[in-house]
Design an enzyme around this catalytic site. Sequence first.
Site, mmCIF file in Angstrom:
data_model
loop_
_atom_site.group_PDB
_atom_site.id
_atom_site.type_symbol
_atom_site.label_atom_id
_atom_site.label_comp_id
_atom_site.label_asym_id
_atom_site.label_seq_id
_atom_site.Cartn_x
_atom_site.Cartn_y
_atom_site.Cartn_z
ATOM 1 N N GLU A 261 0.861 -1.177 0.000
ATOM 2 C CA GLU A 261 0.000 0.000 0.000
ATOM 3 C C GLU A 261 0.899 1.230 0.000
ATOM 4 O O GLU A 261 1.744 1.387 0.880
ATOM 5 C CB GLU A 261 -0.916 -0.005 1.219
ATOM 6 C CG GLU A 261 -1.882 -1.175 1.230
ATOM 7 C CD GLU A 261 -2.828 -1.160 2.419
ATOM 8 O OE1 GLU A 261 -2.758 -0.199 3.226
ATOM 9 O OE2 GLU A 261 -3.617 -2.102 2.560
ATOM 10 N N ASP B 8 -5.104 8.924 10.442
ATOM 11 C CA ASP B 8 -3.759 8.481 10.784
ATOM 12 C C ASP B 8 -3.277 9.028 12.120
ATOM 13 O O ASP B 8 -3.580 10.156 12.498
ATOM 14 C CB ASP B 8 -2.776 8.914 9.687
ATOM 15 C CG ASP B 8 -3.039 8.185 8.383
ATOM 16 O OD1 ASP B 8 -3.172 6.950 8.434
ATOM 17 O OD2 ASP B 8 -3.137 8.842 7.335
#
Length: 279
Positions: A61, A72
Amino acid sequence: MTIAADTDNHPAMNTPATQVTGVFSHGHPAFMPYFTLGYPDYQTSLDIIRVCAGAGADLMELGMPFSDPLADGPTIQHSTQVALENGMTTERCLQAVRDLRAQGVRIPLMLMGYYNPILSHGEAPFARAAAAAGANGIIIPDLPPEEATALEGSCCQHGLALSYLIAPTSTEERIKLVGQKATGFVYLVSLTGVTGARAKLPDTLSNFVARARRHVSLPLAVGFGISSVAHAQQVGQLADGVIVGSKLISVAQRADDPMDACEAFVREMAEALKDTNSD
């Protein structure tokens, strides 16, 4: 659960999306590391991704830096900020895919990023450019399937996988919808919260994976919070794929030689998963 994907015998079906699904047919849980493009600099990020592919990653990824990465935690946030300061843009991310393919990386590559830069680029042009560069698909944490019709059409046109995320808080209706619309695989967020290595995985993970399996026929890959071989093996007994991001970036941050350190980490994780059978 082993997912069958007989793409080699059917070349016409061997699209970028079916290549993604094919990584789950190797007889062991797929190892799917995440790394931020442009961190700690452009060339080093490509070198790390390349050695990870060689060390046993089944799929990579590729993180597309964005200024407001809501899903995140601090480790990936820091890496994306550094990458932005290094001049990473959507175009540079697409160039990175082209460069990785030119350097011999053959495993599936999924571009993972937020919706705003893709919308600014144009959904159809982005899908076309991603496919031309050699990407296999796209993961967009902040794009719900109800609002993704245009991008889905463009990804389908170019054979790209479009993987959606579901969380432990997702309703049965949302899980069913994702199961109907996703291609490639479905990304299970192991916990409520942001990315980041954790000392312990949630006790509810087994039930969450089982709930998803009732409605999703695609492979299931689990991410968020996985930081050790023990975690990876625990997840590998439940799901079809194991995603590690923050821990890999942390390994790169702390090492005198990020390439060697990341290669060793990925090799250890990949080898451990080869001895793990998912249900």
